[in-house]
Design an enzyme around this catalytic site. Sequence first.
Site, PDB file in Angstrom:
ATOM      1  N   SER A 230       2.096  11.658   1.993  1.00  0.00           N
ATOM      2  CA  SER A 230       2.804  12.897   1.684  1.00  0.00           C
ATOM      3  C   SER A 230       1.817  13.998   1.297  1.00  0.00           C
ATOM      4  O   SER A 230       0.920  14.321   2.080  1.00  0.00           O
ATOM      5  CB  SER A 230       3.841  12.623   0.588  1.00  0.00           C
ATOM      6  OG  SER A 230       4.759  13.680   0.484  1.00  0.00           O
ATOM      7  N   ASP A 461      11.730  11.845   9.223  1.00  0.00           N
ATOM      8  CA  ASP A 461      11.307  12.032   7.834  1.00  0.00           C
ATOM      9  C   ASP A 461      11.993  13.281   7.272  1.00  0.00           C
ATOM     10  O   ASP A 461      11.786  14.389   7.763  1.00  0.00           O
ATOM     11  CB  ASP A 461       9.788  12.193   7.780  1.00  0.00           C
ATOM     12  CG  ASP A 461       9.237  12.129   6.364  1.00  0.00           C
ATOM     13  OD1 ASP A 461       9.888  12.645   5.445  1.00  0.00           O
ATOM     14  OD2 ASP A 461       8.127  11.597   6.190  1.00  0.00           O
ATOM     15  N   HIS A 489      10.967   8.802   4.230  1.00  0.00           N
ATOM     16  CA  HIS A 489       9.714   9.509   3.963  1.00  0.00           C
ATOM     17  C   HIS A 489       8.509   8.572   3.988  1.00  0.00           C
ATOM     18  O   HIS A 489       8.489   7.559   3.278  1.00  0.00           O
ATOM     19  CB  HIS A 489       9.810  10.186   2.597  1.00  0.00           C
ATOM     20  CG  HIS A 489       8.648  11.050   2.247  1.00  0.00           C
ATOM     21  ND1 HIS A 489       7.947  11.770   3.183  1.00  0.00           N
ATOM     22  CD2 HIS A 489       8.044  11.305   1.054  1.00  0.00           C
ATOM     23  CE1 HIS A 489       6.988  12.439   2.585  1.00  0.00           C
ATOM     24  NE2 HIS A 489       7.009  12.157   1.307  1.00  0.00           N
TER      25      HIS A 489
END
Length: 521
Positions: A230, A461, A489
Amino acid sequence: MTPRLPKRVLPALAVLLLALPAGCTGPGGRHATVAPTSRPPLAERVAAGTSPALKGFYDQRIDWTPCPDQDDGGQDEPVVQCATLKVPLDYADPGGRTIEVPLARVPAADPGQRIGSLLLNPGGPGNSGFSMARWGWKGFGPLHDRYDLVGFDPRGAGGTIPVHCLDDRTRAEWTGTDDPAYDHGRILADACRARHADLLPHLGTRDSARDMDVLRGALGERRLDFLGLSYGTYLGALYAEEFPDRTGRLVLDGAVERSTDLIHLNGEQAVAMEAEFRAFAADCATGADPCPLGSDPATAPNRLADFLDGLKAHPLRGSDGRTVTAALGWAGVLDVLSDGSRSWQRLRGALEPAVAHGDAEELLKLADGANGRMEDGRYETAADAFAAIHCADAPMAPTGRELDAALADLAAKAPLTTRHDPEATLFLPDCRPWPYRSPEQPHTVTAPGSAPVLVIGSTGDPVTPYPWAQRMAAGLPNALLLTRDGDGHTAYDKSGCVRDAVTAFLVDGRMPAAGTRCPSD
């Protein structure tokens, strides 16, 4: 009031990776071999090209000692080691104030086959890399065999000059109020100015990337090997931009790329979350069990949005007297949806008693998880770090025309999840009243001269949309994009195929073939 759309990666420390199923598919069905990164003997891995003013930081000795409160996992469990790293607060003034960065290390399980150190970052921004290594090392399987797993806290997060702006009482109001006049951006900015004015200019991702290079040198590594999830992908990309000749093997999963300003990125994220929101509601309506949203998949998404918005006028009361507002309801729902379809059953279990019976307990638990509220009523500080790091990275001053266009786009593409307050969705976090104006500008990270980089994106995502991974991979001349087909995610914890590809790259220097697509588990 706007619910704070979660941008937290599900920490790898919570992932139990028991088996690594094969099955990567790509042209030729094989891994493509790239020139492996040169792996000199450990004694020869030194800090190169360092300015004399910083040499003392690069040459420092890290004094590793067993971390306190070790788990009693038996004699086969490794001893997790802790230490601190000293870095300058301001790299323009290396002789000035210094700060300490907490470190955690799990030595390689197979010392005879040890490759080096692998730095980890779990995302956020605001999550703790120290905790990721300290508590989550078991989630990295064969990587732990060959690498020392090393976690550190980026600036503003965890124990590295932590930003703690709002007290718990104010935080509870800040996360829970539905008052449209409540100025979230101003309240947070004023509190951060009062407590941390001297730190705010030094919390940007570029400074944390420089800290990573000091850590690389202090570890005795010539090149940096890194796994970032991320927001950690942006940290890794900026590292490659700053130090392309010092990159080793970089894996960037769930790409956050900053080629455009934050309101446009937030708009793209809202569209991706809207798709997940609608998919969940439709699946609930068509499932075998009765659904609190009805049995019509066409109307179920609107019914869910109506219920959550309706909490403004008709909040639910928890058994402890706390109130589930629309802000809390939205925060809890969107946070669970960030993990994709594997968490749909959990969300359905929380919504059924809330929608059908007015029972707020499970929905309140979801909201607390999203907002970092602990059982004793105290709050984690990741939300403050999230704002401080973002606002140090992304100055924003959109014109009225730009804002109008972005709002119109939201109304067309994400009308359900943003209709409560679409402007606040775009300004998340709201950097307009922030006391520090960053010199950083949105740009495509190119990092010419870097070693090969593996970028991973997931088609569904809802937090870091797939186009971000496509753009990051396209911008880095030595990058290859690995695609996971599926929602949720990040990909490393959701696909054995992805884990196999990451292991092959980090351990053996073998890239997957161009165009490889991985299924979800």
